[in-house]
Design a protein around this motif. Structure first.
Motif, mmCIF file in Angstrom:
data_model
loop_
_atom_site.group_PDB
_atom_site.id
_atom_site.type_symbol
_atom_site.label_atom_id
_atom_site.label_comp_id
_atom_site.label_asym_id
_atom_site.label_seq_id
_atom_site.Cartn_x
_atom_site.Cartn_y
_atom_site.Cartn_z
ATOM 1 N N UNK A 155 0.805 -1.208 0.000
ATOM 2 C CA UNK A 155 0.000 0.000 0.000
ATOM 3 C C UNK A 155 0.841 1.261 0.000
ATOM 4 N N UNK A 156 0.346 2.286 -0.677
ATOM 5 C CA UNK A 156 0.958 3.611 -0.676
ATOM 6 C C UNK A 156 -0.145 4.606 -0.348
ATOM 7 N N UNK A 157 0.080 5.430 0.671
ATOM 8 C CA UNK A 157 -0.929 6.402 1.098
ATOM 9 C C UNK A 157 -0.240 7.749 1.289
ATOM 10 N N UNK A 158 -0.354 8.600 0.297
ATOM 11 C CA UNK A 158 0.389 9.860 0.289
ATOM 12 C C UNK A 158 0.074 10.732 1.496
ATOM 13 N N UNK A 159 -1.157 10.655 2.000
ATOM 14 C CA UNK A 159 -1.558 11.518 3.124
ATOM 15 C C UNK A 159 -1.977 10.704 4.348
ATOM 16 N N UNK A 160 -1.447 9.495 4.457
ATOM 17 C CA UNK A 160 -1.752 8.630 5.593
ATOM 18 C C UNK A 160 -2.755 7.555 5.213
ATOM 19 N N UNK A 215 -8.494 9.449 1.165
ATOM 20 C CA UNK A 215 -9.097 8.518 0.209
ATOM 21 C C UNK A 215 -8.526 8.726 -1.197
ATOM 22 N N UNK A 216 -8.288 9.981 -1.569
ATOM 23 C CA UNK A 216 -7.712 10.250 -2.885
ATOM 24 C C UNK A 216 -6.261 9.790 -2.963
ATOM 25 N N UNK A 217 -5.565 9.824 -1.835
ATOM 26 C CA UNK A 217 -4.124 9.571 -1.841
ATOM 27 C C UNK A 217 -3.709 8.125 -1.712
ATOM 28 N N UNK A 218 -4.654 7.187 -1.554
ATOM 29 C CA UNK A 218 -4.279 5.792 -1.319
ATOM 30 C C UNK A 218 -4.376 4.979 -2.610
ATOM 31 N N UNK A 219 -3.375 4.132 -2.827
ATOM 32 C CA UNK A 219 -3.391 3.156 -3.911
ATOM 33 C C UNK A 219 -2.703 1.903 -3.403
ATOM 34 N N UNK A 220 -2.960 0.787 -4.043
ATOM 35 C CA UNK A 220 -2.390 -0.454 -3.524
ATOM 36 C C UNK A 220 -2.277 -1.516 -4.611
ATOM 37 N N UNK A 221 -1.353 -2.433 -4.370
ATOM 38 C CA UNK A 221 -1.226 -3.667 -5.145
ATOM 39 C C UNK A 221 -1.679 -4.802 -4.247
ATOM 40 N N UNK A 247 -3.637 -3.875 -9.256
ATOM 41 C CA UNK A 247 -3.330 -2.575 -8.663
ATOM 42 C C UNK A 247 -4.596 -1.729 -8.736
ATOM 43 N N UNK A 248 -4.851 -0.936 -7.694
ATOM 44 C CA UNK A 248 -6.117 -0.217 -7.612
ATOM 45 C C UNK A 248 -5.956 1.130 -6.917
ATOM 46 N N UNK A 249 -6.908 2.018 -7.191
ATOM 47 C CA UNK A 249 -7.090 3.248 -6.445
ATOM 48 C C UNK A 249 -8.579 3.570 -6.483
ATOM 49 N N UNK A 250 -9.032 4.414 -5.565
ATOM 50 C CA UNK A 250 -10.455 4.698 -5.427
ATOM 51 C C UNK A 250 -10.871 5.993 -6.119
#
Length: 282
Positions: free
Chosen positions: A48-53, A111-117, A134-137
């Motif tokens: 997971x990558x979450x730019x703003x937490x 919510x905008x800042x999270x993406x994941x594999x 890989x996904x983002x919301x």
């Protein structure tokens, strides 16, 4: 679950993956994580990558409210929800007063800042067979806000101003095609604690079988459950305290019958099991 040859985002899988932490508050600078765990016969690998937490607390409620407004608007072709902050907050447990608008702004940005594999697999014939996606919301948000700083830090959204949220194409299409997690709206309304609501979503997702049946009992290894609930960075005693508090609310709401910890109290968390017995067939 395809749009052409492209996989859609299944909310059941999202709830199972631990992308959203059940914690009510942030736990440090949780902007990247990698985890592997197994629940039942499913093996999960998540980066997971979450730019703003990492999303947590009220974030699942905000996402559900956005989905509701999107669906009520007829799932617009541009994948965009248009509303006011006041209208969005009315669909969440946060209310429309005090710091609710500041919390909403923070939640939307997370919510905008999270993406994941994510890879979900099963063991078959000595091999691990599954699917990696890989996904983002959310692709874009636009809000009118006020702040004491040029960066917008600590800002709050204006209640009646236009607010636009554009879902990722695959997430919007998943809503159109019905790939959402069916939850008990009455139960969610009864659960006032964000951690209990979040844990309900995770329990409900993991109890669903491939045929749609609902398990009445969910045994899990605590080490895996920490990962599945986004509590991997917490100390063992804090994990149990967080879970116990949420369990109490779920038992009072008659979703859980009881929860038992199996294994020595002095054993490491990796050798402790948790067995949850469920009542409601939602």
């Amino acid at each position: 679950m395809q749009q052409g040859n492209e996989p859609l985002i299944n909310e059941l899988t999202l709830a199972r993956s631990g992308v959203f932490s059940i914690l009510n508050r942030e736990s440090g600078n949780d902007q990247r994580w990698e985890t592997t765990f197994s629940i039942g016969d499913r093996d999960f690998y998540v980066q997971g990558v979450a730019a703003r937490g990492r999303p947590h607390g009220v974030d699942p409620d905000v996402l559900l409210a956005l989905q509701t407004l999107f669906f009520e608007a007829g799932c617009p072709d541009d994948d965009t929800v248009e509303c006011t902050a006041y209208a969005l907050l009315k669909l969440t447990p946060m209310g429309t007063r005090g710091n609710a608008y500041s919390r909403l702004r923070d939640s939307l940005l997370r919510l905008e800042g999270v993406s994941w594999l994510m890879r979900v697999s099963r063991q078959s014939g000595g091999r691990s067979r599954g699917t990696t996606e890989t996904s983002r919301l959310i692709d874009r948000i636009s809000v009118r806000d006020t702040s004491l700083s040029a960066s917008g830090e600590g800002g709050t959204i204006e209640a009646g101003a236009p607010l636009r949220v554009t879902f990722s194409r695959h997430f919007a299409q998943s809503i159109r095609e019905g790939f959402y997690q069916i939850l008990d709206a009455e139960l969610l309304g009864d659960l006032k604690q964000p951690t209990a609501r979040s844990l309900y979503r995770v329990l409900q997702a993991h109890r669903v079988g491939d045929d749609g049946s609902l398990a009445r009992e969910l045994p899990v290894i605590m080490a895996a459950w920490r990962e599945a609930t986004g509590l991997s960075g917490q100390r063992s005693n804090n994990v149990k305290r967080t879970l116990d508090g949420a369990h109490a609310h779920l038992i009072a709401a008659k979703y859980l019958r009881d929860v038992a910890y199996e294994g020595s109290g002095r054993a490491p968390a990796s050798r402790t099991n948790l067995r949850a017995r469920l009542i409601r067939n939602w």
